[in-house]
Enzyme design. Structure first.
Site, short mmCIF file in Angstrom:
data_model
loop_
_atom_site.label_atom_id
_atom_site.label_comp_id
_atom_site.label_asym_id
_atom_site.label_seq_id
_atom_site.Cartn_x
_atom_site.Cartn_y
_atom_site.Cartn_z
N GLU A 52 0.84 -1.20 0.00
CA GLU A 52 0.00 0.00 0.00
C GLU A 52 0.87 1.26 0.00
OE1 GLU A 52 -2.22 -0.81 3.55
OE2 GLU A 52 -3.05 -2.63 2.69
N ALA A 89 -5.43 -4.28 0.65
CA ALA A 89 -5.94 -5.53 1.23
C ALA A 89 -4.74 -6.38 1.63
CB ALA A 89 -6.80 -6.27 0.20
N GLU A 90 -4.54 -6.53 2.92
CA GLU A 90 -3.31 -7.18 3.40
C GLU A 90 -3.27 -8.67 3.09
OE1 GLU A 90 -5.18 -5.07 5.09
OE2 GLU A 90 -3.84 -3.33 5.13
N GLN A 124 1.51 -1.80 6.09
CA GLN A 124 1.72 -0.39 6.42
C GLN A 124 2.07 -0.16 7.90
OE1 GLN A 124 -1.37 2.53 5.06
NE2 GLN A 124 0.34 2.95 3.68
N PHE A 125 1.39 -0.87 8.78
CA PHE A 125 1.70 -0.80 10.22
C PHE A 125 1.45 -2.18 10.82
CE2 PHE A 125 0.96 3.66 9.37
CZ PHE A 125 1.87 4.32 10.20
N PRO A 182 -5.02 -8.73 9.14
CA PRO A 182 -5.87 -9.37 8.12
C PRO A 182 -5.11 -10.42 7.29
CG PRO A 182 -6.23 -7.01 8.12
CD PRO A 182 -5.04 -7.27 9.03
N HIS A 229 -1.32 1.51 15.64
CA HIS A 229 -0.09 1.87 14.92
C HIS A 229 1.16 1.57 15.74
CE1 HIS A 229 -3.08 4.09 12.61
NE2 HIS A 229 -2.18 4.30 11.67
#
Ligand SMILES: Cc1ncc(C[n+]2csc(CCOP(=O)(O)OP(=O)(O)O)c2C)c(N)n1
Lengths: 365, 339
Positions: free
Chosen positions: B34, B64-65, B87-88, B94, B134
């Site tokens: 992402e 979408a992970e 991303q984090f 997921p 996060h």
């Protein structure tokens, strides 16, 4: 009509009723939406389905003899399993589920290697690179993403490979199905998604699975053409998959096909289907048997003689008895192998644990 | 190698250089996730790579992970070496099923016939005033899963070499990036040989106590070691670098010399990584130990809101306190929940 001339609706939307080429009474569709496969292909489909069913009943028998830990039967779904596989080219890849042993065998994997999983000897008994078949997937819908990634890589490398992902009606509710459809459409990945809608996810009927007019609609929102076909008609499944493979190979992206079929047996030999469905319903579907139907068509068109039928039956019987014989052998497993395939090289801790187990075994011997 | 000797860069810059060098040297490597393309990642780790290598090698995926990891698995099955970014930390969840059920297991399921050289980069941990979801320290979810390698650099030099080694590795690697260290400057020297993907290193030598740490907590641990020196304790500091496999040999050798050990991490203590280290040390170094192995970690709470995180994260005082308690005195009352 070129793609650009089509309106979104006419291009993407599936038909209201499942498309068919050969009806239950053996009659052919008179205005077919898909081309009828050539006579020799129809005969190959027939042979494949007879062999496939014999494999399936043999595997079910092996569970009764305690040779298999479990077997999820695909009886009744032969048109999907065989129709789809025979539409693949040698370079294409299959991403099957636990239900699709028949398809994996039809793809050319040694049936004993296929049954290694269900016998409980190892989680995948065949080399995926041998016949281009990914390991049979147990977590639902996760294989659809592998199919997309594989196909994307093939295109990136300039290879003409299409992935076929098989999934059930229940699996269409999983998040991964939606991520896979979306990724495939955005990336224009050469993938064919074939949903075998066999009516139930274990005990849960389709009506509790989705509110969509049909599962084929699942592809529409992601921007891919979607088809609804009769999943007990091997001719139409074959024609649909073949067309989708050709589209994918031509760089036109993924297709979703819903094939409406029925699971004649229980979910697995451990399930009791009488708790959630009526016998009358099963009887109704037995009337639409995919093998009997194609046999009627082939016989009516003079394509299947009594002699060919006998030869087909004899071959299926031979395959089954060879399988039975090979499965009636106690396997010898090497516990040391448990530690060998965790990492490329066993870690220090795994080497220690291997010695620990070896010592335990020696003590017990 | 395109990097030059003794360059001073940030940890994020070192990762960027490692990705750039790997992309340049091996055309099977690709980077996606992402916002990793045009933006260069929310932490700029992939800055400039898309324009340098083109959007077929470095690209933005749909958001979408599970999709990112699942497709990376398919790509690796087909001969590519994907490096993907979550991303984090908490947004990798997921993808947990794809990671644990498939990425970790496909080699094993197929008796070694399917190899998955996938790297999953996960910015993890707190200390940057991040909002909810996060700041998770998610390492043990991955270390508990056989088939995964889990590494975490604490210095720019290690960030470079560990990432290069992770990309070359035939096994899947969860590459945890301590996000509070991203801007830390240091030197990288790609020409110097690295200690290896699965090796711990001694960052500071000492004879009285072994402090074992990694990732975001390493700097605090080194600071504590300096402070302990003033109190007369010579603390050795080990940076684990690799959490799975665990380099027991390096750690045990140190503890057998010092007789005392404290494991420091910012993740919650209960069932945290420190529990494994303490257990392994008590099994292998029992007769050398002068005191129980202590753990200094975050509290057993969901990661707190930014204005409270300083109370959760282990600081120098907490580590010094543990060193004090190691000077074992059976008459001293145990504090609730400690030791
Ligand atoms: C992620 C996941 N959840 C639950 C299960 C347990 N389970 C196995 S098969 C099945 C039903 C699947 O139904 P469907 O997708 O329609 O395929 P079918 O079995 O009918 O071929 C369930 C719930 C699973 N395998 N994976």
């Amino acid at each position: 009509m070129t793609t650009t001339e089509r309106t979104a609706a006419s291009y993407f939307l599936p038909s209201d009723e499942p498309l068919g080429l050969v009806f239950p009474d053996g009659a052919a569709a008179d205005a077919p939406a898909l081309p009828m496969p050539a006579d020799d292909v129809l005969l190959r489909l027939y042979r494949g389905m007879v062999s496939g069913r014999r494999f399936d009943t043999q595997a079910t028998a092996l569970t009764k003899q305690g040779r298999l830990a479990v077997y999820p039967s695909a009886r009744g779904q032969e048109a999907c399993e065989i129709g789809a596989i025979l539409a693949l080219r040698p370079q294409d890849w299959l991403f099957p589920t636990y239900r699709d042993s028949m398809a994996v065998v039809a793809r050319g994997v040694d049936p004993v290697e296929v049954l290694t999983l269900l016998r409980g000897d190892w989680h995948c008994g065949y080399d995926p690179y041998g016949a281009n078949v990914a390991p049979q997937c147990t977590p639902l819908a996760t294989n659809t993403l592998h199919a997309v990634g594989f196909a994307h890589a093939a295109r990136a490398k300039g290879e003409d490979t299409v992935s076929l992902a098989l999934l059930g009606d229940g699996a269409t509710s999983e998040g991964d199905t939606h991520e896979a459809l979306n990724f495939a459409a955005v990336w224009k990945a050469p993938v064919v998604f074939l949903v075998q809608n066999n009516g139930y996810a274990i005990s849960v009927p389709l009506s509790k699975q989705t509110a969509a007019p049909s599962l084929a609609y699942k592809g529409v929102g992601y921007g891919m053409p979607s088809m609804l076909v009769d999943g007990n008609d091997a001719a139409v499944v074959h024609a649909a998959v073949e067309q989708a493979v050709a589209r994918a190979a031509a760089g036109e992206g993924p297709t979703l096909i819903e094939a409406v079929t029925y699971r004649i047996e229980s979910h697995t030999n451990a399930d009791d289907a009488t708790r959630y469905r009526e016998r009358a319903e099963v009887e109704e579907w037995l009337e639409r048997d995919p093998i009997a139907r194609l046999k009627r068509y082939l016989t009516d068109h003079g394509l299947l003689t009594e002699q060919v039928q006998q030869e087909i039956d004899a071959r299926a019987e031979d395959e089954a008895s060879a399988l039975r014989e090979r499965m009636n052998v106690d396997t010898v497993l090497d516990p040391a192998e448990l530690f060998e395939h965790v990492y490329a090289e066993p870690t220090a801790a795994l080497r220690d644990q291997a010695s620990e187990l070896a010592a335990e075994l020696e003590e017990r011997a | 190698m395109t990097a030059t000797l003794d360059t001073t860069v940030s940890l994020a810059g070192a990762l960027n250089r490692a990705l750039g060098d790997a992309l340049a040297e091996d055309e099977r490597v690709l980077v996606f996730g992402e916002d990793v393309g045009t933006l260069g990642g929310v932490f700029r780790v992939t800055d400039g790579l898309a324009s340098r290598f083109g959007d077929s090698r470095v690209f933005d995926s749909p958001l979408a992970e599970s999709g990112i990891v699942g497709t990376a698995i398919g790509m690796a099955m087909n001969g590519l070496r994907p490096v993907v970014e979550m991303q984090f930390d908490a947004f990798a969840y997921p993808a947990f099923e794809q990671i644990t059920s498939h990425l970790a297991k496909l080699r094993n399921r197929t008796k070694g016939r399917v190899e998955l050289p996938v790297v999953i980069r996960v910015p993890y941990g707190g200390g940057i005033g991040g909002v909810e979801h996060h700041c998770d320290s998610s390492e043990v979810y991955y270390t508990h899963t056989a088939g995964l390698r889990v590494v975490t650099p604490a210095t720019p030099g290690d960030a470079y070499s560990l990432l290069r080694e992770a990309i070359d590795c035939p096994d899947p690697v969860i590459f945890l990036e301590p996000k509070r260290r991203y801007w830390e400057k240091g030197s990288i020297d790609p020409a110097l040989s690295s200690p290896g993907l699965d090796r711990a290193v001694v960052r500071r030598e000492g004879s009285d106590v072994t402090l074992i740490s990694y990732g975001g907590a390493l700097d605090t641990t080194l600071e504590a070691a300096e402070a302990a020196e003033e109190e007369g304790y010579h603390a050795e500091v080990i940076d684990l670098r690799s959490l799975a496999p665990f380099d027991l040999a390096t750690v045990a050798a140190s503890v057998q010399r010092t007789g005392r050990a404290v494991v420091v991490h910012e993740a919650s203590r209960f069932c945290g990584y420190g529990a494994e280290v303490a257990a392994q040390l008590s099994e292998t170094c029992f007769h050398y130990l002068e005191a129980p192995v202590l753990r200094v970690g975050g509290f057993d709470i969901p990661y707190p809101a930014p204005n409270l995180e300083r109370h959760h994260l282990p600081d120098v005082d907490r580590i010094l306190d543990a060193i004090d308690r190691l000077q074992w005195d059976d008459s001293a009352p145990l504090r609730d929940g400690e030791a």
